[in-house]
Design a protein around this motif. Structure first.
Motif, PDB file in Angstrom:
ATOM      1  N   ARG A   1      -7.896  -3.224  -4.244  1.00 59.87           N
ATOM      2  CA  ARG A   1      -7.256  -3.869  -3.018  1.00 59.87           C
ATOM      3  C   ARG A   1      -6.802  -5.289  -3.677  1.00 59.87           C
ATOM      4  O   ARG A   1      -7.527  -6.017  -4.553  1.00 59.87           O
ATOM      5  CB  ARG A   1      -7.817  -3.949  -1.686  1.00 59.87           C
ATOM      6  CG  ARG A   1      -8.999  -4.663  -1.932  1.00 59.87           C
ATOM      7  CD  ARG A   1      -8.972  -6.252  -1.495  1.00 59.87           C
ATOM      8  NE  ARG A   1     -10.127  -7.001  -1.147  1.00 59.87           N
ATOM      9  CZ  ARG A   1     -10.906  -7.613  -2.275  1.00 59.87           C
ATOM     10  NH1 ARG A   1     -10.283  -7.648  -3.281  1.00 59.87           N
ATOM     11  NH2 ARG A   1     -11.934  -8.542  -1.540  1.00 59.87           N
TER      12      ARG A   1
ATOM     13  N   SER B   1      -6.861   0.697   4.077  1.00 59.12           N
ATOM     14  CA  SER B   1      -7.850   1.369   3.596  1.00 59.12           C
ATOM     15  C   SER B   1      -8.005   2.433   4.422  1.00 59.12           C
ATOM     16  O   SER B   1      -7.416   2.696   5.262  1.00 59.12           O
ATOM     17  CB  SER B   1      -9.269   0.412   3.799  1.00 59.12           C
ATOM     18  OG  SER B   1     -10.381   1.283   3.147  1.00 59.12           O
ATOM     19  N   ASP B   2      -8.697   3.666   3.537  1.00 59.80           N
ATOM     20  CA  ASP B   2      -9.117   4.729   4.297  1.00 59.80           C
ATOM     21  C   ASP B   2     -10.194   4.701   5.044  1.00 59.80           C
ATOM     22  O   ASP B   2     -11.181   4.950   4.801  1.00 59.80           O
ATOM     23  CB  ASP B   2      -9.084   6.049   3.364  1.00 59.80           C
ATOM     24  CG  ASP B   2      -9.651   7.200   3.758  1.00 59.80           C
ATOM     25  OD1 ASP B   2      -9.368   7.406   5.166  1.00 59.80           O
ATOM     26  OD2 ASP B   2     -10.003   8.239   3.043  1.00 59.80           O
TER      27      ASP B   2
ATOM     28  N   ARG C   1     -13.070  -0.681  -3.450  1.00 59.45           N
ATOM     29  CA  ARG C   1     -11.955  -0.092  -3.319  1.00 59.45           C
ATOM     30  C   ARG C   1     -10.912  -1.248  -4.123  1.00 59.45           C
ATOM     31  O   ARG C   1     -11.116  -2.557  -4.075  1.00 59.45           O
ATOM     32  CB  ARG C   1     -11.244   0.220  -2.101  1.00 59.45           C
ATOM     33  CG  ARG C   1     -10.717  -1.000  -1.258  1.00 59.45           C
ATOM     34  CD  ARG C   1     -10.167  -0.756   0.078  1.00 59.45           C
ATOM     35  NE  ARG C   1      -9.428  -1.625   0.561  1.00 59.45           N
ATOM     36  CZ  ARG C   1      -9.893  -2.873   1.221  1.00 59.45           C
ATOM     37  NH1 ARG C   1     -11.141  -3.075   1.059  1.00 59.45           N
ATOM     38  NH2 ARG C   1      -9.054  -3.748   1.532  1.00 59.45           N
TER      39      ARG C   1
ATOM     40  N   PRO D   1      -5.296   7.426  -5.017  1.00 58.18           N
ATOM     41  CA  PRO D   1      -4.507   7.405  -3.978  1.00 58.18           C
ATOM     42  C   PRO D   1      -3.594   8.677  -3.583  1.00 58.18           C
ATOM     43  O   PRO D   1      -3.614   9.069  -2.491  1.00 58.18           O
ATOM     44  CB  PRO D   1      -3.447   6.360  -3.996  1.00 58.18           C
ATOM     45  CG  PRO D   1      -4.106   5.390  -5.129  1.00 58.18           C
ATOM     46  CD  PRO D   1      -4.845   6.243  -6.048  1.00 58.18           C
TER      47      PRO D   1
ATOM     48  N   VAL E   1      -4.495   6.431   3.626  1.00 51.26           N
ATOM     49  CA  VAL E   1      -4.586   5.010   3.676  1.00 51.26           C
ATOM     50  C   VAL E   1      -4.055   4.527   5.226  1.00 51.26           C
ATOM     51  O   VAL E   1      -3.087   5.066   5.625  1.00 51.26           O
ATOM     52  CB  VAL E   1      -3.934   4.150   2.734  1.00 51.26           C
ATOM     53  CG1 VAL E   1      -2.359   4.060   2.719  1.00 51.26           C
ATOM     54  CG2 VAL E   1      -4.615   2.674   2.664  1.00 51.26           C
TER      55      VAL E   1
ATOM     56  N   GLY F   1      -5.516   0.826  -3.414  1.00 49.71           N
ATOM     57  CA  GLY F   1      -5.989   2.079  -2.633  1.00 49.71           C
ATOM     58  C   GLY F   1      -7.020   2.776  -3.233  1.00 49.71           C
ATOM     59  O   GLY F   1      -7.479   3.738  -2.219  1.00 49.71           O
TER      60      GLY F   1
ATOM     61  N   PHE G   1       1.094  -1.390  -0.142  1.00 51.94           N
ATOM     62  CA  PHE G   1       0.034  -0.105   0.032  1.00 51.94           C
ATOM     63  C   PHE G   1       0.881   1.057   0.054  1.00 51.94           C
ATOM     64  O   PHE G   1       2.137   1.002   0.555  1.00 51.94           O
ATOM     65  CB  PHE G   1      -0.759   0.038   1.005  1.00 51.94           C
ATOM     66  CG  PHE G   1      -0.204   0.285   2.485  1.00 51.94           C
ATOM     67  CD1 PHE G   1      -0.534   1.403   3.489  1.00 51.94           C
ATOM     68  CD2 PHE G   1       0.821  -0.490   3.143  1.00 51.94           C
ATOM     69  CE1 PHE G   1       0.068   1.654   4.600  1.00 51.94           C
ATOM     70  CE2 PHE G   1       1.341  -0.346   4.087  1.00 51.94           C
ATOM     71  CZ  PHE G   1       1.039   0.988   4.932  1.00 51.94           C
TER      72      PHE G   1
END
Length: 537
Positions: A473, A226-227, A471, A504, A234, A455, A147
């Motif tokens: 990922r 994740s956010d 998202r 991102p 993130v 992200g 990430f």
């Protein structure tokens, strides 16, 4: 099972679905273990699995053929030898991501012992660059994730470490009935995770100390990035075994702060730390933010932490109908997947015990840890129905399942599942339901570097005003890695007005007239800017 009840024997291992050769379909990577102890061989084992391959990780190339009439022929070829992969460690997990921005997905393999970084050479071969990259961790590592925590365009690496178990400090534990059994994580000292910053030159710097990660030694098994608080940076959520879970909130300056307790996702609603193994994050109730789900030991129930406001969670396991069905099982790998493409994310959980099941032991089973896997259908608004009994004969099998990787293996518009079993055969579950409903698939690539933009958040705005969020990922589940493409089941509301992407780096764009029923590649910078502010629900 060696007969010595070494703690690590029951923990592994995972699997990955990823397109290693960039031919448009998902290949499979399977993580393997070995026998432990001086002079040990499978001839000495209590449980003797059938072996037709050497004890090393295996790579299978997907040779998918789509015929003129639209039918599909699915076949995999073992290409381990030709690929140059020689992963001979005691394997636990695998993370996938293009860490050098060359457009080819690399591999990071976690082990009981030194880990390995495998560089994808772009010619269907890999090179071990562990030493050169500086990304090794010699402790017992479990899951890992790529990430971009500092938004510099390069994928960083978070490695989850379990406990300080070594063969030299092996302890003797017993079952309630008094016979030898496997120990639990509290029998050993917890250890800290590792955060590696990508320098952008093929090497990584260990920044665990100054980032604050070393302040929380624990017993991590699962991780998802994740956010979670909606600030467009993130964050990291770590599932810890029998110790409180950790939510690392990104402070936007290279450091992280654990806010799990305040956020309501460190312990369950009774205030108890649980035996968290697998973890997943995604928008279960279609309200625009990610909800957390963790799998646990039998008699604990799995736990749904529903996001009630950005950065705040509530334990909604009971009201969601997910508590009672999971009490008899020990869950490991898990994933959100809209298996019927109705627009609501469902949940799969793969199970296998870690302590002897007395009834199986009494019957003389050499491997008394087997359980069935489970599928839960989302009824809308994060209420679930256990569909395991109706989901196919594969859910009647009793095995010791660990990893679960999800992705559209046959590119027909629905999500399939790859399940890895401890001392058992791998299972590839092909979805025969979802493709009958409208769907939209997307792959998101960077502008300067054509890699999957892990992200990024994607919104599909439908003509009736409803919005679906996903998202990009590859992380989540347990020691496994997933298809980085995003797949939207559209249900009965199949008219798509526009697609919005929140990249991102904080920028955002939108596209209109995206085709339904196929995969479309969206390249950063090719849409229409929509400003830096992400819509709120």
């Amino acid at each position: 099972m060696s007969g010595e009840y070494y703690f690590v024997e029951i923990a592994g291992s995972g699997a990955a679905l990823f397109d290693y050769d960039n031919d448009g379909d998902l290949d499979a990577y399977l993580v393997q273990g070995d026998m432990l102890g001086a002079g040990k061989s499978f001839d000495d084992a209590i449980f003797k699995p059938q072996m037709s391959l050497p004890l090393m990780d295996q790579l299978y190339r997907n040779d998918l053929e789509v015929k003129p009439d639209g039918s599909r022929s699915l076949h995999f070829t073992n290409v381990t030898a030709a690929s140059g992969l020689r992963a001979l460690g005691y394997g636990m997990g695998v993370a996938t991501g293009d860490c050098d921005n060359d457009g080819w997905i690399d591999l990071y393999v976690t082990n009981f012992g030194s880990n390995q970084m495998w560089h994808n050479n772009g010619d269907r071969t890999f090179t071990d660059v562990t030493a050169r990259s500086g990304s090794d961790d010699s402790r017992w590592s479990a899951s890992a994730t790529f990430f971009d925590y500092d938004r510099d365009g390069w994928l960083d690496l978070y490695v989850v470490n379990y406990v300080n178990f070594r063969l030299a400090n092996h302890k003797q534990c017993s079952s309630p009935a008094g016979h030898p059994d496997y120990c639990g994580p509290l029998s050993y000292e917890g250890v800290a995770d590792h955060l590696f910053h990508n320098r952008g030159d093929g090497s990584f710097e260990d920044v665990s100390g100054r980032a604050g990660i070393l302040s929380e030694p624990s017993s991590g098994l699962g991780v998802v990035a994740s956010d979670f608080n909606g600030d467009r940076w993130v964050d990291i959520y770590v599932a810890n075994d029998q110790r409180p879970n950790v939510l690392w909130i990104n402070q936007q300056d290279g450091t992280f702060r654990n806010e799990a307790l305040l956020a309501g996702c460190a312990v369950n609603m009774a205030g108890q730390a649980q035996s968290s193994m697998g973890v997943e994050a995604g928008d279960l109730d279609n309200d625009g933010d990610d909800d957390l789900f963790t799998t646990h030991l039998n008699e604990e129930s799995n736990t749904l932490y529903l996001s009630v406001r950005r950065g705040l969670f509530e334990d909604r396991t009971a009201s969601a109908g997910l508590d009672l069905p999971s009490l008899a099982y020990t869950g490991f790998g898990t994933a959100y997947l809209d298996f019927d493409n109705d627009g609501w994310l469902d949940i799969i959980v793969v199970n296998g015990a870690v302590h002897t099941i007395e009834a199986q032991f009494a019957s003389g089973s050499p491997y008394p840890l087997v359980q069935r896997n489970q599928l839960f259908r989302n009824l809308g608004g994060a209420r679930f129905q256990d569909l395991s009994a109706k989901a196919g004969k594969v859910f009647e099998l009793e095995e010791v399942s660990r990893g679960a990787a999800v992705g559209d293996v046959d590119n027909d518009g629905d999500t399939d599942v790859l399940i890895s079993n401890n001392s058992g055969p791998v299972r590839l579950l092909i979805n025969s339901v979802g493709q009958s409903r409208p769907w939209l698939g997307l792959r998101l690539l960077g502008q300067q570097v054509r890699r999957d933009m892990l992200g990024a958040r994607v919104a599909v705005v439908r003509s009736n005003g409803s919005t679906l969020w996903r998202r990009v990922r590859s992380d989540g589940s347990y020691c496994s890695s997933n298809d980085p493409r995003v797949l939207f089941g559209l249900g009965s509301n199949s008219a798509v007005e526009r697609v919005e992407v929140y990249w991102p780096d904080g920028s955002s764009e939108q596209w209109s007239q995206i085709g339904v029923g196929r995969y479309t590649t969206l390249i950063e910078g090719s849409g229409h800017p929509i400003g830096a502010h992400q819509p709120t629900r």
